[in-house]
Design an enzyme around this catalytic site. Structure first.
Site, PDB file in Angstrom:
ATOM      1  CB  THR A 128      -0.848   0.002   1.352  1.00 41.10           C
ATOM      2  OG1 THR A 128      -1.669  -1.154   1.198  1.00 41.10           O
ATOM      3  CG2 THR A 128      -1.888   1.069   1.121  1.00 41.10           C
ATOM      4  CG  PHE A 158      -2.097   2.593   6.072  1.00 42.77           C
ATOM      5  CD1 PHE A 158      -1.938   3.694   6.851  1.00 42.77           C
ATOM      6  CD2 PHE A 158      -3.027   2.746   4.811  1.00 42.77           C
ATOM      7  CE1 PHE A 158      -2.737   4.780   6.624  1.00 42.77           C
ATOM      8  CE2 PHE A 158      -3.478   4.064   4.592  1.00 42.77           C
ATOM      9  CZ  PHE A 158      -3.466   4.996   5.660  1.00 42.77           C
ATOM     10  CB  ILE A 159       4.233  -0.995   6.420  1.00 37.56           C
ATOM     11  CG1 ILE A 159       4.011  -0.081   5.129  1.00 37.56           C
ATOM     12  CG2 ILE A 159       4.819  -2.341   6.494  1.00 37.56           C
ATOM     13  CD1 ILE A 159       2.939  -0.865   3.998  1.00 37.56           C
ATOM     14  CD  GLU A 243      -3.674  -8.574   3.128  1.00 41.33           C
ATOM     15  OE1 GLU A 243      -3.899  -7.603   3.950  1.00 41.33           O
ATOM     16  OE2 GLU A 243      -2.941  -8.723   1.963  1.00 41.33           O
ATOM     17  NE  ARG A 269     -25.889  -3.083  34.872  1.00 47.05           N
ATOM     18  CZ  ARG A 269     -25.862  -2.000  35.828  1.00 47.05           C
ATOM     19  NH1 ARG A 269     -25.426  -2.211  37.037  1.00 47.05           N
ATOM     20  NH2 ARG A 269     -26.239  -0.732  35.310  1.00 47.05           N
ATOM     21  N   GLY A 340     -23.622  -1.036  28.174  1.00 45.00           N
ATOM     22  CA  GLY A 340     -24.062   0.438  28.639  1.00 45.00           C
ATOM     23  C   GLY A 340     -22.970   1.256  28.849  1.00 45.00           C
ATOM     24  N   GLY A 341     -22.900   2.200  29.927  1.00 45.93           N
ATOM     25  CA  GLY A 341     -21.798   2.949  30.159  1.00 45.93           C
ATOM     26  C   GLY A 341     -20.417   2.323  30.448  1.00 45.93           C
ATOM     27  CD  GLU A 368     -16.635   1.158   1.083  1.00 51.99           C
ATOM     28  OE1 GLU A 368     -17.665   1.470   2.077  1.00 51.99           O
ATOM     29  OE2 GLU A 368     -15.516   0.811   1.530  1.00 51.99           O
TER      30      GLU A 368
END
Length: 389
Positions: A128, A158-159, A243, A269, A340-341, A368
């Site tokens: 890239t 982006f290696i 990949e 919870r 939640g939080g 895309e």
């Protein structure tokens, strides 16, 4: 584990790997995430255990095992809850080393593949570029023949493993006027004069070093050309199948981990006197996520089985990456919401997983781009095959 893909030996390997990761990796993850760097010792330990050589022939220090050992390796790495650490390991083993294993000469394998298996050298893949993204054929980096070697100029971005790695499997144009037929692959030592690495600051994958690499009149010996001049594009395209399957497997394993954690949390919870896993709206949303994860997982196993048999699976692997990463992204979103939080708090695992998962539909080809590749395969009948030897 009752499975048509996994044997008792596979299961024993999974248990051993899980124990190794629990003892040797998980205690260090928060530190590596915080510092943005993985200490070198762990690479040696992975090498000593044979984890980098699962798919490598025994003559170069590997174990020569079937692809489902790799599937287990990838799945268990996702459970340490550090997309960056997992990426550093699989980018070394299944991006850089795959090219060495399939395309390198004997001498190149001795010099780079064997020490990579042992964790003594760390590799990265440089395809890239800052201006190209997924447009591999449009790359600008050049490798011009000069005497008994090549001179490389250009940049990659982006290696993964680009900052602390030892070598790069680099794609460059040996014939700038020949389009994709002018691309070649080189093994480039990252300590070579003229190479500079800039560490990128990322939203997620914080533990891994991701770099922009610049090449300024870098001299590379002709012996480091891999696969012959002009054959790089086909080799890259065929390797993309693995990949993309790797990223698909990562995604279903990440989603499974998120769902398991969320289910445990929801069982403990309580609100209004009952566990939140008893609220229909939450139960059904979790079921939707679990069903989507299972569909992707079983599909990915099927693609892995075909790949292991040597079948041409570029379309299937591309679908794996497309659908699995989008699924995992949604599962991470929903599981954070279940907490939640607390899901928004860094002391809980979902915040990191949410960030790390977001790269899935981007890295290794955006969703895309993948849709257009699949369209070319199923509509235009295009094939992405490596050149015949």
């Amino acid at each position: 584990m009752q499975s048509m893909y996994f044997t008792e030996e596979h299961q024993l390997f999974r248990e051993s790997l899980r124990d190794f990761l629990s003892k040797e990796v998980i205690p260090h993850i928060n530190k590596w995430e915080s510092e943005g760097s993985i200490e070198r010792f762990i690479w040696k330990k992975f090498g000593e255990m044979g984890y980098f050589g699962l798919a490598i022939d025994e003559s170069y220090g590997g174990l020569g095992l079937d692809i489902f050992y790799t599937v287990i390796f990838l799945e268990e790495l996702q459970k340490v809850n550090s997309g960056g650490f997992a990426a550093a390991m699989w980018a070394h083993a299944y991006l850089a080393m795959v090219h060495l294993n399939k395309n390198a000469s004997h001498g190149q394998k001795v010099a780079y593949l064997t020490p990579s298996v042992h964790g003594e050298k760390i590799g990265c893949l440089g395809v890239t570029e800052p201006f190209g993204g997924s447009d591999v054929a449009g790359m600008r980096t050049t490798a011009i023949k000069n005497g008994d070697g090549y001179v490389i100029n250009g940049s990659k971005t982006f290696i993964t493993n680009g900052v602390h790695g030892d070598y790069c499997i680099l794609a460059a144009k040996t014939d700038p006027d020949a389009g994709n037929k002018g691309i070649s692959l080189f093994i480039v030592d990252l300590n070579s004069k003229g190479i500079s690495a800039n560490k990128l600051d990322k939203l997620g994958w914080r533990a891994s070093d991701t770099a922009e690499l610049a090449f300024d009149n870098v001299k590379v010996p002709a012996a480091n050309l891999m696969g012959g001049e002009g054959n790089g594009f086909g080799l890259i395209m065929q390797a993309f199948a693995l990949e993309r399957l790797v990223m698909g497997i990562n995604a279903h394993a990440r989603a499974e981990y998120a769902l398991d954690y969320a289910m445990q949390y929801m069982s403990e919870r309580e609100t209004f006197g009952k566990p939140i896993n008893q609220y229909q709206v939450l139960r059904h949303k979790l079921v939707d996520g679990h069903a989507s994860m299972e569909l992707c997982k079983q599909y990915n196993y099927g693609v892995a089985y075909k790949m292991d048999r040597g079948e041409y699976v570029v379309k299937e692997a591309t679908i794996s990456k497309l659908k699995s990463t989008e699924m995992a992204d949604k599962v991470a979103y929903d599981c954070l919401q279940f907490l939640g939080g607390y899901g928004y708090m860094e002391e809980y695992p979902m915040a990191r997983m949410f960030r790390d998962s977001r790269l899935g539909p981007i890295g290794g080809g955006t969703s895309e781009i993948l849709k257009e590749i699949i369209a070319k395969i199923i509509i235009d009948k295009k094939e992405y095959r490596a050149p015949k030897a």
